[in-house]
Design an enzyme around this catalytic site. Structure first.
Site, PDB file in Angstrom:
ATOM      1  N   LYS A 193       0.846  -1.198   0.000  1.00 35.24           N
ATOM      2  CA  LYS A 193       0.000   0.000   0.000  1.00 35.24           C
ATOM      3  C   LYS A 193       0.881   1.248   0.000  1.00 35.24           C
ATOM      4  O   LYS A 193       1.881   1.309   0.726  1.00 35.24           O
ATOM      5  CB  LYS A 193      -0.886  -0.011   1.247  1.00 35.24           C
ATOM      6  CG  LYS A 193      -1.881   1.155   1.300  1.00 35.24           C
ATOM      7  CD  LYS A 193      -2.769   1.070   2.540  1.00 35.24           C
ATOM      8  CE  LYS A 193      -3.749   2.226   2.627  1.00 35.24           C
ATOM      9  NZ  LYS A 193      -4.569   2.165   3.857  1.00 35.24           N
ATOM     10  N   SER A 244      -9.279   2.402   2.903  1.00 32.82           N
ATOM     11  CA  SER A 244      -8.315   3.089   2.083  1.00 32.82           C
ATOM     12  C   SER A 244      -7.339   2.158   1.374  1.00 32.82           C
ATOM     13  O   SER A 244      -6.655   2.584   0.457  1.00 32.82           O
ATOM     14  CB  SER A 244      -7.524   4.074   2.957  1.00 32.82           C
ATOM     15  OG  SER A 244      -6.799   3.366   3.962  1.00 32.82           O
ATOM     16  N   SER A 262      -9.910   0.412   7.134  1.00 34.28           N
ATOM     17  CA  SER A 262      -9.217   0.398   5.839  1.00 34.28           C
ATOM     18  C   SER A 262      -8.657  -0.935   5.383  1.00 34.28           C
ATOM     19  O   SER A 262      -8.258  -1.069   4.235  1.00 34.28           O
ATOM     20  CB  SER A 262      -8.107   1.447   5.840  1.00 34.28           C
ATOM     21  OG  SER A 262      -8.663   2.743   5.775  1.00 34.28           O
TER      22      SER A 262
END
Lengths: 458, 458
Positions: free
Chosen positions: A96, A165, A189
Site C-alpha cells: 500500500k 483506504s 481500511s
C-alpha cells in the site's frame, strides 16, 4: 503442468503454467522450492494478469514489470546457488502506497507527496524482503489513507467501489495480480476492502507490525495488516511481519505444509462464537443482516447472541474522537501549509478535526481499556466474537468508499480482526468478521479455519 | 533525658522530653525502638506543638489529638507485646487532604467535597500504616491541589505564603508538628512549598507511588511525594511508599543506622553536577539568582554550566498544555455541575483549560520522551542536574502561592526532583533543586547528601 497438492483448494482451475498467478502464496512458494516452476515463471503470469486487468481495475500506483522480473531472476539465482530460502521466497507482494519501499515512488495518494521516492525501506518491507518476498510495486491508496476515494475499481463489479483506504491492495489480491498485499487500517481500511472485494483480510493487534516508514495519521489506531486469498497465506505473511523469533509457524508451514493446517482444525474442534450486533448494527442493510443471520443459524449452538454493557454503546464516538484528535495532530501541518493540495473532503474533515477538544480526546482514550476489559471478559467465555465486516456490499459508484462503522470500534480497541469472504449480498462478497483478544492472532486463525470449514460444508 | 546519637545533626537543641517533636523520624523511631521514650511521649510533644502553633500556621484540615494519642497507645502496646515493628513504628505523618485516609474527612480543600469521609485508605496510606506510621491528620491543600491559596501561613514568616498546593504538609514539617508528611505535585506543589518553608521535599519519578485513593487532576503529571527535615527521613518514607520488596533500604537504615548514610557519602565522593538555568531562568529574581550562583561558585569544578538543545525551550508550554488538557478532563464535571462552589480563580482557569485542543495536547505528549532523552543523555555525563527550586523566597501576602515555573518542566518529564533547603534570600529559605533520571532516586539521594555536606562545610 499440474501443480500438485493445493492446500486451500482455492485454485481448482490451475492446470497449466498460464495460471500461476492464481496460486496461493503457499502453493507458489512450494512450487518454486520443489522446482516445479521458477519465480520468474510465477512473476511472468502475475505481470500478464496485471497488464490485462490494470486498465479496468487500476490497483497500482507504481508498477515496474522489468524491475519485478529482475528481482524474480535474482530469486531464482539464489535458489540455484543453494542459498537458504525464506518462507516467501520469490513471491510478489503489493505494498500500500503509505508504506515506504526504497527506490519506489511513495506518494501516499496525494499531490503533496508528488515525486517523493523514499531512500529507505519501511520496517514491514524490510521484513518481507528478509522472508524472500519480491516487492511487486505500490498499490493505490485513498488520499493519505483517509476517506477520499481513489481511482481503483472493484474487480467483482467494475461499477462498484473497492472500498478504502487499502483499495489497490485488496483489489490486486482479489483480481489475482499478486497473492499477498499489505494494507493499513485506522478506521476500517483493511477489513472493509477485504469484505467488498471478497478476499481474506487481517488487521492484527495494534503495534504488532512495526509502523516505521509508514505515513502516520493516528498513533493509537494505525495498524499495518495483510491481504491474501486464504487463511494459511494470511498467517504466513503476518508471521513474517511480526518478530519471527517468537513463533516458528511460517517455517513450520513451509516444512510441514498441511500439518499446521490440520493442527488448526484439531485445536479448534468446537469453538464458541459470540455474535455481537455491535452499536453499528442499525447501519447495516437488510441484505447484510440476512446474510449473517443465515450464517448464525448454520452455526447453531456454536454461536450465541451476546451484548456488552456500557460504555460499549459509546465506542463508535470514542473511535471518532481519537481519530479526529490524532489525525489533526499528524495532518494539521498539511492543512496549514498545503491546503490547496488537499481534496475538499479531507480539507473539510481536517478543519472539523482541528476543533476536537483535548478533554474529549482524553475521555475517549481513558475509556479504551475499560471497554477492552469488557470484551476480554466476554472472550474468556468464547473463542471469538463474530459480527459483520461491513454494512453491506461494496457501494455502486465512486462517491464514497463505504461505511467503516463495523470496523472503527475494533480498531479503537486495538484487537485483531479477520474478514472472511463467506457471505454474499447483492451477488457480491461480504465479509464475516471475527474478533479476538489482543495478541491472540493464533486463536483467531484457528477459529476462522473451523468456521470456514463449517460454513463451506453446510 | 538525652536522646543520644543524632544521625543528621538536625536537632541539636533536643535535650529533654519536651522537644521530641523536633526529632527526625529516624531518631524518633530509634528512640522508640530502644525504649528511650514511647510513641505516646513523642505524640504528646507533637500535639503540644500543634496546639500552640496551629492558630498561627493553620496547617491542618483535620486534626484529632485524641485519635492520634489512641493510635500511639496502640503502637506502644504492639511494642510491649514484642510484635515486629515497621520502619516508621509510632511516627506521626501528615497526609495532604487530596489523599484519602479512612474515617478522616477528605474534603480536598473544596466545599464541593464538604463532609466527605472516605471509607477506604488510599494505597499510600495503606503503605504508611504497614510501615507502622500513625496518620496524624489531613494537612491543608489549596483548593483541589490547584492554584487558589489556602489558609496556611509560612511558619518562617507568618506574613508570607507557604506555597502550594501541599501548603499544610510543608508547613507542618517545617514547624515541627510532624517529622514527615505526604504531598502531591502536578505543577510545583511539592518542590515549591519545600523551597518556601525550608524543608526537604521529594517529588519522585511519576508512577512510583500509587495514586489509588487520591484526587486525580492529571494522570500523566500527578505524583505523590514526601516532606521531611533531612535526607535520610525522606529516603525512609519514600521507600516505605514504593514497593518495599524491591529495596531493603528502609529496614537497612533502621538496623544499621549511619552505615547507610556513610554508604551514600562513599558512593558519591565526587559527583558531577550540570547547572541548568532552564527556560524558567528569566522569571527568577535577582536574590535567587545570586544565591544559586554562590552555591555554584562553591561547588567549583564539581558543577558545570550546561544547556539543552531544542525542543527543551518549549518545555514550559508543553507542561501547561498537558496540565490544562488533563485537568479539564478530570475537573470539567466540577465546572459543569458545581461552578458556584469553585473559586473564581479555578473556575476561570477551567473555562480556559476546556478550550485546549486535542492537537496541542498530543503535540505536548509526543514531545515528552524526546525531551526526556535529551536530559537522559546529559545525565549520562553528570550525576544530577542542579537548578533553582523556585523563582525566589515565599511571596509576601496571600494572593498567590508563588510561581511553579521551575517545577512544572520536571513534572512534565516525570523525573525525580529534590528540594534541599541550602539557599537563602530575603532572610528566607530557598531550595536548591536536584533532578535525576527517571527511577534513579537512589543516585539523587547520594548526590544530594554529598552536596549538603559540601555546602554546609564551605
Amino acid at each position: 503442468m499440474a501443480i500438485g497438492y493445493h492446500l486451500t483448494n482455492q485454485t481448482p482451475g490451475v492446470t497449466d503454467m498460464d495460471d500461476l498467478n492464481k496460486l496461493s502464496a503457499f502453493d507458489a512458494v512450494n512450487g518454486i522450492r520443489k522446482k516445479r516452476f521458477t519465480s520468474q515463471q510465477l512473476m511472468a503470469d502475475c505481470i500478464t494478469r496485471i497488464e490485462k486487468r490494470e486498465p479496468s481495475v487500476r490497483a497500482w500506483a507504481h508498477f515496474d514489470p522489468e524491475h519485478a522480473m529482475a528481482e524474480a531472476k535474482k530469486a531464482d539465482k539464489k535458489q540455484d546457488n543453494g542459498e537458504r530460502l525464506g518462507p516467501l521466497h520469490g513471491i510478489p507482494v503489493g505494498i500500500k502506497d503509505v508504506i515506504d519501499a526504497k527506490g519506489m515512488p511513495g506518494e501516499h495518494g496525494s499531490p503533496i507527496f508528488a515525486n517523493r521516492v523514499p531512500e529507505k525501506d519501511s520496517e514491514a518491507v524490510i521484513q518481507l524482503k528478509k522472508a524472500g518476498a519480491i516487492i511487486m510495486g505500490k498499490t493505490v491508496t485513498t488520499e493519505m489513507a483517509n476517506l477520499t476515494p481513489s481511482k481503483t475499481r472493484n474487480p467483482n463489479d467494475l461499477k462498484r467501489s473497492p472500498g478504502g483506504s487499502s483499495s489497490g491492495s485488496a483489489a490486486s489480491v482479489a483480481d489475482f495480480h499478486v497473492p499477498l498485499a499489505l494494507g493499513t487500517q485506522t478506521g476500517g481500511s483493511i477489513i472493509r476492502p477485504a469484505s467488498f472485494n471478497g478476499v481474506h483480510g487481517l488487521k492484527p493487534t495494534v503495534g504488532q507490525i512495526s509502523r516505521n516508514g509508514m505515513l502516520l495519521q493516528s498513533h493509537t489506531l494505525d495498524t499495518i495488516g495483510v491481504y491474501a486469498r486464504n487463511l494459511v497465506d494470511l498467517a504466513i505473511i503476518n508471521n513474517c511481519l511480526i518478530d519471527q523469533t517468537t513463533d516458528a509457524m511460517s517455517e513450520e508451514i513451509l516444512e510441514e505444509g498441511s500439518k499446521v493446517f490440520k493442527n488448526w482444525a484439531k485445536t479448534a474442534e468446537t469453538p464458541k462464537f459470540a455474535f455481537l450486533e455491535t452499536p453499528a448494527w442499525p447501519e447495516a442493510d437488510i441484505g447484510a443482516k440476512n446474510a449473517i443471520e443465515t450464517a448464525i443459524t448454520s452455526l447453531s449452538s456454536a454461536c450465541q447472541r451476546e451484548r456488552l454493557p456500557d460504555p460499549f454503546s459509546k465506542i463508535i464516538d470514542y473511535h471518532a474522537a481519537v481519530f479526529a484528535a490524532e489525525n489533526s495532530h499528524y495532518y494539521g501541518p498539511f492543512l496549514d501549509n498545503h491546503s490547496e493540495l488537499l481534496s475538499e473532503k479531507l480539507r473539510d474533515r481536517l478543519i472539523v478535526s482541528k476543533t476536537t477538544l483535548a478533554s474529549e480526546y482524553i475521555a475517549a482514550q481513558n475509556a479504551r481499556d475499560k471497554i477492552y476489559h469488557l470484551l476480554e471478559a466476554l472472550l474468556d467465555d468464547y473463542d471469538a466474537v463474530l459480527c459483520l465486516a461491513a454494512t453491506g456490499a461494496a457501494p455502486i459508484g465512486f462517491e464514497t468508499t463505504g461505511s467503516a462503522i463495523f470496523n472503527g470500534l475494533w480498531t479503537y480497541l486495538g484487537v485483531p480482526c479477520l474478514s472472511l469472504p463467506l457471505l454474499t449480498t447483492e451477488k457480491m462478497p461480504l465479509g464475516l468478521q471475527l474478533v479476538g483478544k489482543r495478541g491472540d492472532e493464533r486463536k483467531l486463525f484457528e477459529t476462522a479455519n473451523w468456521i470456514e470449514n463449517h460454513l463451506k460444508a453446510s
